[in-house]
Scaffold this motif. Structure first.
Motif: not given
Length: 374
Positions: A290-300
Motif C-alpha cells: 500500500l505504501k509503495k503504491n501510494l508513493e508511485c501514484r503520487n509521483l505519477i
C-alpha cells in the motif's frame, strides 16, 4: 534485456528525468533493507505498467509457504480448501458457506455471468469498465446493455436503474472502476445496490478495494450479510502480488454461493491455497505494498500536474489520464522506450491507464512521458 540499478542510474537518456524528480522522496524512501526484504526484481525491459500488477509480490513468506506445500502437489485441492475459506470468511465477517474460491476473480466474474444470464437475457453495465464478465457471457448468448459513464466519468447509476427490466438478470459494477480508478459515493452505491437487488442480481467487483483510502468505505459485503441478491468479488492478485498464482473469491448468500460454486471450472490449486493462507497473514507485506503504491501514484499525479494533463482521482493501483492523443499512438511511443502502458478503453480512446510498478519503473515512465511530450 536485463540491467542493474547502477546501469540504469548511469543511463544518460534518463538523467533529465531524475533531475526533474530530484524534489521527490520516492527513490530515496526505498531503503536497501526494504529492497533486500521484499526482493523487487531486477529492472527489466519491457517495463510492464499496463496490467495493474504488483511487481513486489509474492512476498517471501508466500514463496516459502508455496515451497513448503510442494509435497501436497500430488493431491487434489478440494480437501485443503476449508482452512482458506474459513480465513476469508473471518476476514469478511461471514460464515464459510458464503465464500466461493476461484482461480482469480476473473473466473468468478465469468462464472457469475453465465450462471445468471443466458440466451435472451441481459446484463447491464457501464462503459468503459472491466469487460471479462460481459464478453464471456456474450459468447453464451447473453446480451449486454451498455450504459455510458456520466460526464464525470462515473457509473451513471440512475440510468442503469432506469434500464432494469424483466430481461435483466444481472447488473455489474466495478468499484473502484477499472480503468478510471474512481470510487462511487458510499451512500449512493449502497442505496443503488440495495434497491436494484430487489429486482435482479447485483455483482460488485471490488478487486481494488484494498487501495481505498477511506477505511470506512463500505464493501457491498454489508448487503450480502443482510441477505440481499448481491455478489461481491475480491482478489489476491493486486495488493498481495499474486496475479500469476490465480486466486480470488466471491462472497454471496449461501444459496447463491452454492449455485456459483457448482459452476466453477478451474478451481484453485494447492500452491494457490498455500499462497493465499500465507498472504492473508502477511500484514507487513500488505502495508508495504500500500505504501509503495501510494508513493508511485503520487509521483505519477505530480508529473501529470506539471505536464498539465488531466487525470482522474484514483483509488486503485493505476492512474487514468487524458493523453490528448490516440492511446495507440502513445502506447507505441512508450513501447519504443521499453515501457508497456494500458490498452485503449473505448470510447475514451485518447485516455491512457498507467499502472503503479516499482518506484524505478514509474520513474522510467515519467522520464519517457516527458520526452514524448516535449
Amino acid at each position: 534485456m536485463k540491467f542493474s540499478r547502477r546501469d540504469w542510474l548511469r543511463s544518460a537518456s534518463l538523467a533529465g528525468g531524475f533531475a526533474l524528480l530530484s524534489g521527490t522522496n520516492s527513490f530515496a524512501s526505498l531503503t536497501e533493507e526494504e529492497i533486500k526484504k521484499f526482493n523487487p526484481r531486477p529492472l527489466n525491459t519491457p517495463v510492464r505498467l499496463g496490467s495493474n500488477e504488483n511487481p513486489y509480490g509474492p512476498s517471501q513468506k508466500v514463496r516459502k509457504a508455496m515451497q513448503d506445500g510442494f509435497d501436497l502437489g500430488c493431491r487434489y485441492p478440494w480437501a485443503y480448501n476449508s482452512e482458506l475459506q474459513k480465513m476469508i470468511a473471518e476476514r469478511e465477517g461471514v460464515t464459510p458457506d458464503h465464500i466461493v474460491l476461484v482461480a482469480g476473480s476473473t473466473e468468478g466474474l465469468k462464472v457469475a455471468g453465465i450462471t445468471f444470464a443466458g440466451p435472451g437475457d441481459e446484463i447491464i453495465s457501464g462503459l468503459p469498465t472491466f469487460l471479462s464478465m460481459m464478453t464471456y457471457a456474450e459468447i453464451w448468448g447473453a446480451s449486454i446493455n451498455w450504459v455510458p459513464l456520466d460526464k464525470d466519468l462515473n457509473y451513471d447509476l440512475p440510468e442503469i436503474e432506469k434500464r432494469v427490466s424483466q430481461k435483466t438478470k444481472l447488473v455489474f459494477l466495478c468499484n473502484p472502476n477499472n480503468p478510471t480508478g474512481k470510487l462511487l459515493p458510499a451512500n449512493q452505491v449502497l442505496d443503488f445496490c440495495e434497491t436494484v437487488s430487489k429486482k435482479t442480481m447485483v455483482f460488485s467487483d471490488e478487486a481494488y478495494c484494498d487501495y481505498i483510502e477511506d477505511k470506512n468505505y463500505p464493501s457491498m459485503v454489508k448487503l450480502v450479510k443482510e441477505g440481499k441478491n448481491v455478489i461481491v468479488s475480491k482478489t489476491l492478485s493486486k495488493v498481495y502480488g499474486l496475479a500469476g498464482i490465480r486466486l480470488g473469491y466471491m462472497v454471496a448468500r449461501p444459496d447463491i454461493a452454492k449455485k456459483l460454486s457448482d459452476r466453477v471450472v478451474a478451481n484453485t490449486n494447492i500452491m494457490a491455497i498455500e499462497a493465499g493462507k500465507a498472504a492473508l497473514k502477511d500484514d507487513e507485506f500488505y502495508q508495504f505494498s500500500l505504501k509503495k503504491n501510494l508513493e508511485c501514484r503520487n509521483l505519477i499525479e505530480k508529473t501529470l500536474d506539471e505536464l498539465k494533463l488531466t487525470y482522474l482521482p484514483s483509488q486503485a493501483n493505476f492512474v487514468f489520464f487524458h493523453a490528448n492523443r490516440d492511446v495507440k499512438e502513445l502506447a507505441s511511443q512508450m513501447a519504443a522506450k521499453g515501457i508497456i502502458v494500458g490498452r485503449p478503453f473505448p470510447p475514451l480512446n485518447d485516455w491512457c491507464r498507467v499502472s503503479t510498478g516499482t518506484v524505478e519503473e514509474v520513474q522510467m515512465f515519467v522520464a519517457a512521458l516527458r520526452e514524448i511530450l516535449s
